[in-house]
Design an enzyme around this catalytic site. Structure first.
Site, PDB file in Angstrom:
ATOM      1  N   VAL A 124       0.992  -1.341   0.071  1.00 43.32           N
ATOM      2  CA  VAL A 124       0.344   0.371   0.144  1.00 43.32           C
ATOM      3  C   VAL A 124       0.781   1.195  -0.102  1.00 43.32           C
ATOM      4  O   VAL A 124       0.589   2.305  -0.559  1.00 43.32           O
ATOM      5  CB  VAL A 124      -1.370  -0.452   1.282  1.00 43.32           C
ATOM      6  CG1 VAL A 124      -1.581   1.379   1.049  1.00 43.32           C
ATOM      7  CG2 VAL A 124      -1.937  -1.244   0.977  1.00 43.32           C
TER       8      VAL A 124
ATOM      9  N   GLY B 156      -5.741  -3.917  -3.239  1.00 42.66           N
ATOM     10  CA  GLY B 156      -4.195  -3.522  -4.114  1.00 42.66           C
ATOM     11  C   GLY B 156      -4.175  -2.573  -3.396  1.00 42.66           C
ATOM     12  O   GLY B 156      -4.666  -1.064  -3.499  1.00 42.66           O
TER      13      GLY B 156
ATOM     14  N   LYS C  64     -14.113  -5.540   9.178  1.00 41.61           N
ATOM     15  CA  LYS C  64     -14.816  -4.369   8.422  1.00 41.61           C
ATOM     16  C   LYS C  64     -15.916  -3.945   8.669  1.00 41.61           C
ATOM     17  O   LYS C  64     -16.191  -3.078   8.783  1.00 41.61           O
ATOM     18  CB  LYS C  64     -13.972  -4.537   6.747  1.00 41.61           C
ATOM     19  CG  LYS C  64     -12.929  -4.631   6.357  1.00 41.61           C
ATOM     20  CD  LYS C  64     -12.479  -5.130   4.673  1.00 41.61           C
ATOM     21  CE  LYS C  64     -10.639  -5.372   4.747  1.00 41.61           C
ATOM     22  NZ  LYS C  64     -11.042  -5.934   2.893  1.00 41.61           N
TER      23      LYS C  64
ATOM     24  N   GLY D  20     -10.975  -0.829   0.452  1.00 37.65           N
ATOM     25  CA  GLY D  20     -10.431  -0.669  -0.180  1.00 37.65           C
ATOM     26  C   GLY D  20     -10.516   0.978  -0.790  1.00 37.65           C
ATOM     27  O   GLY D  20     -10.413   1.862  -0.323  1.00 37.65           O
TER      28      GLY D  20
ATOM     29  N   GLY E  69      -1.433  -9.170  -4.529  1.00 37.62           N
ATOM     30  CA  GLY E  69      -1.178  -8.081  -3.601  1.00 37.62           C
ATOM     31  C   GLY E  69      -1.996  -7.238  -2.736  1.00 37.62           C
ATOM     32  O   GLY E  69      -2.068  -7.002  -1.713  1.00 37.62           O
TER      33      GLY E  69
ATOM     34  N   GLU F 147      -4.354 -11.210   2.625  1.00 34.98           N
ATOM     35  CA  GLU F 147      -3.386 -10.423   3.713  1.00 34.98           C
ATOM     36  C   GLU F 147      -1.813 -11.646   3.781  1.00 34.98           C
ATOM     37  O   GLU F 147      -1.864 -12.174   3.425  1.00 34.98           O
ATOM     38  CB  GLU F 147      -3.813 -10.535   5.041  1.00 34.98           C
ATOM     39  CG  GLU F 147      -5.079 -10.098   5.221  1.00 34.98           C
ATOM     40  CD  GLU F 147      -5.413  -8.624   5.461  1.00 34.98           C
ATOM     41  OE1 GLU F 147      -4.574  -8.436   6.127  1.00 34.98           O
ATOM     42  OE2 GLU F 147      -5.875  -7.751   4.122  1.00 34.98           O
TER      43      GLU F 147
ATOM     44  N   GLU G 296     -10.463   5.778   5.581  1.00 31.91           N
ATOM     45  CA  GLU G 296     -10.952   5.506   5.092  1.00 31.91           C
ATOM     46  C   GLU G 296     -11.056   3.955   3.837  1.00 31.91           C
ATOM     47  O   GLU G 296     -11.723   2.938   3.875  1.00 31.91           O
ATOM     48  CB  GLU G 296     -11.261   6.282   3.555  1.00 31.91           C
ATOM     49  CG  GLU G 296     -11.873   5.885   2.591  1.00 31.91           C
ATOM     50  CD  GLU G 296     -14.009   5.564   2.723  1.00 31.91           C
ATOM     51  OE1 GLU G 296     -14.670   7.289   2.882  1.00 31.91           O
ATOM     52  OE2 GLU G 296     -13.871   4.834   2.638  1.00 31.91           O
TER      53      GLU G 296
ATOM     54  N   LYS H 110      -6.825  -1.660   9.324  1.00 29.16           N
ATOM     55  CA  LYS H 110      -8.709  -2.306   9.915  1.00 29.16           C
ATOM     56  C   LYS H 110      -8.570  -2.830  11.156  1.00 29.16           C
ATOM     57  O   LYS H 110      -9.750  -2.525  12.265  1.00 29.16           O
ATOM     58  CB  LYS H 110      -9.493  -2.762   8.967  1.00 29.16           C
ATOM     59  CG  LYS H 110      -8.477  -4.047   8.283  1.00 29.16           C
ATOM     60  CD  LYS H 110      -8.808  -4.608   7.411  1.00 29.16           C
ATOM     61  CE  LYS H 110      -7.346  -5.174   7.169  1.00 29.16           C
ATOM     62  NZ  LYS H 110      -7.565  -5.604   6.059  1.00 29.16           N
TER      63      LYS H 110
ATOM     64  N   VAL I 295     -11.589  -0.012   4.472  1.00 35.95           N
ATOM     65  CA  VAL I 295     -12.960  -1.173   4.343  1.00 35.95           C
ATOM     66  C   VAL I 295     -12.683  -0.219   3.398  1.00 35.95           C
ATOM     67  O   VAL I 295     -13.058   0.462   2.259  1.00 35.95           O
ATOM     68  CB  VAL I 295     -14.054  -0.188   5.427  1.00 35.95           C
ATOM     69  CG1 VAL I 295     -15.226  -1.061   5.625  1.00 35.95           C
ATOM     70  CG2 VAL I 295     -14.001   0.208   7.059  1.00 35.95           C
TER      71      VAL I 295
HETATM   72  N1  HSE Z   1      -6.770  -8.643   2.260  1.00 32.71           N
HETATM   73  C1  HSE Z   1      -8.063  -7.777   1.954  1.00 32.71           C
HETATM   74  C2  HSE Z   1      -8.697  -8.630   0.738  1.00 32.71           C
HETATM   75  C3  HSE Z   1      -7.201  -6.455   1.787  1.00 32.71           C
HETATM   76  O1  HSE Z   1      -8.707  -9.271   0.678  1.00 32.71           O
HETATM   77  O2  HSE Z   1      -9.822  -8.126   0.641  1.00 32.71           O
HETATM   78  C4  HSE Z   1      -8.053  -5.115   1.761  1.00 32.71           C
HETATM   79  O3  HSE Z   1      -8.394  -5.117   3.344  1.00 32.71           O
END
Ligand code: HSE
Length: 436
Positions: free
Chosen positions: A14, A302, A205, A134, A187, A190, A129, A105, A132
């Site tokens: 990120v 992402g 989330k 992305g 990417g 987690e 922001e 989160k 939750v």
């Molecule tokens: N691992 C999370 C997902 C990343 O796959 O949604 C974003 O929070």
């Protein structure tokens, strides 16, 4: 031009996205803010790690004090994830009256109250922001756009990894392990994928969505949560035969007994709007009293979508900071607005549907087709209604993607033919998803 100096705690996936957005969109950001945003330092575990090319190596540090104790840095961006050491560092930053932006989160869902009250006490803000869904501005929608409404229910696909895996299994028959590996390579999984596939990430989330919807803090650990690991290819195929797709949904709603929250795989009717959410996309369906149903859909994970949400939070903070410093309300979307004229439709190209009402005489089809050709309009498909000689019939043409002006001139000529009985009907055809 005024400059805002920021420091990043974390320069992984990120962090790379944040630096890239700041670089690639620099001119637009400056126009919006009337100021520039400069990254002064990035905290990393090791300066030798693999990272995005956009991250300037000479700004890396392994000492958090270089960011937290630097008076020039007014905004600290926390992108480490997890509870510690993120919590200690964010509290330290707030304690020094620095604003904070975080994508974390887990931190916000478990220590949100403590962080909000510390921020309040120090007269600074904490924006989250990106924590939750992305890039989807769902928290902003709940906090601002729907602030006057009563939220009754929220149903979301908020874990991109789970949706990617279930979607790949159901659409391509991919094996669970291969789909998980693809999510990791892209990417958005987690570091510990158990958080994704076990439902814990979605529960964190959901806890934040409930907080902004109902003003109630619910411990993510207290949310009934089931992962997707028990979903087999057989279940997906059986559900398909019954008219359902299997999705992992996070749901929060108000009941007279209190908030009802849950995260688990569920069979969703194929015609349900959430059934169409593909790949790593996220979607949050909000049901509220005045608005009814509203859907927020987009990339939920992402580096670039999440980085974008982080930078938008930075921009919002800057606006408020400047307004506070100057003692006047924040500016509108752009600090400076220019006057512009939209380009002429003549220059826009698209496919067209054309219905020509003609008398069915020998050669008419050829005349229409060759007229289109003379005007540079290539035909993709041409069908003529059955009819005897001399009957009025409809001829339907689908054109290739051609400039508007070519179609217009062709239709004008065709409509002048003696055999054409009424002005032709023409509609533009929308390109496929993602096309112009
Ligand atoms: N691992 C999370 C997902 C990343 O796959 O949604 C974003 O929070």
């Amino acid at each position: 031009m005024r400059e805002v100096v920021i420091g990043l705690l974390g320069a992984g996936n990120v962090g790379g996205g944040v630096v890239r957005i700041l670089q690639e969109n620099q001119a637009d950001i400056e126009r919006r803010l009337g100021a520039s945003v400069r990254v002064k330092k990035l905290l990393v575990r090791s300066v030798d790690g693999d990272r995005d090319d956009s991250v300037p190596r000479h700004l890396l540090t392994t000492d958090p004090r270089e960011i937290l104790e630097d008076p020039e840095i007014r905004i600290v961006v926390e992108l480490m994830g997890g509870i510690e050491p993120a919590l200690t560092m964010v509290l330290d930053a707030l304690g020094r009256s620095k604003h904070v932006v975080t994508a974390n989160k887990a931190l916000m869902a478990t220590h949100g109250e403590q962080l909000f009250s510390e921020a309040q006490r120090r007269g600074v803000s904490i924006n989250f922001e990106a924590a939750v869904a992305g890039g989807i501005p769902i928290l902003r929608a709940l906090r601002e756009g729907l602030a006057s409404d009563r939220i009754e229910r929220i149903t979301g696909i908020v874990n991109g990894t789970c949706n990617y895996i279930l979607d790949a299994m159901s659409r391509t028959g991919a094996a669970y392990e291969d789909a998980l590996k693809a999510a990791q390579d892209a990417g958005f999984a987690e570091a510990d994928p158990a958080l994704d596939v076990g439902g814990g990430d979605a529960a964190q989330k959901l806890s934040l969505l409930a907080l902004l919807s109902f003003g109630q803090r619910v411990d993510p650990e207290a949310i009934p949560t089931e992962g997707i690991t028990r979903v087999r290819a057989f279940d997906i195929a059986a559900a398909d035969g019954l008219g359902y797709v299997i999705k992992s949904l996070a749901e929060a709603r108000q009941t007279p007994e209190g908030p009802a929250l849950r995260v688990h795989p569920v069979l969703v009717p194929k015609e349900h709007i959430l059934a169409t959410v593909r790949g790593s996309y996220n979607a949050v369906l909000v049901e509220s009293r005045a608005m009814g149903r509203s859907l927020y859909h987009g990339r939920g994970a992402g580096p670039m979508p999440t980085g974008m949400a982080v930078v938008s939070d930075i921009i919002e903070l800057c606006r408020h900071m400047f307004a506070f410093d100057a003692g006047r309300p924040p500016p509108e979307a752009f600090a400076t607005v220019e006057t512009a004229t939209p380009i002429s439709l003549d220059e826009v190209a698209h496919e067209n549907y054309l219905c020509v009402h003609v008398t069915n005489v020998p050669g008419i089809l050829g005349r229409v087709a060759s007229c289109l050709g003379r005007h540079g309009v290539s035909v993709k498909r041409l069908e003529q209604e059955l009819g005897g000689v001399g009957d009025p019939v409809d001829m339907v043409v689908v054109t290739e993607r051609v400039p508007e002006s070519n179609v217009r001139s062709a239709v004008a000529e065709i409509d002048g033919f003696d055999e054409v009985l009424a002005p032709s009907h023409r509609f533009r055809i929308q390109g496929p998803d993602g096309a112009e």
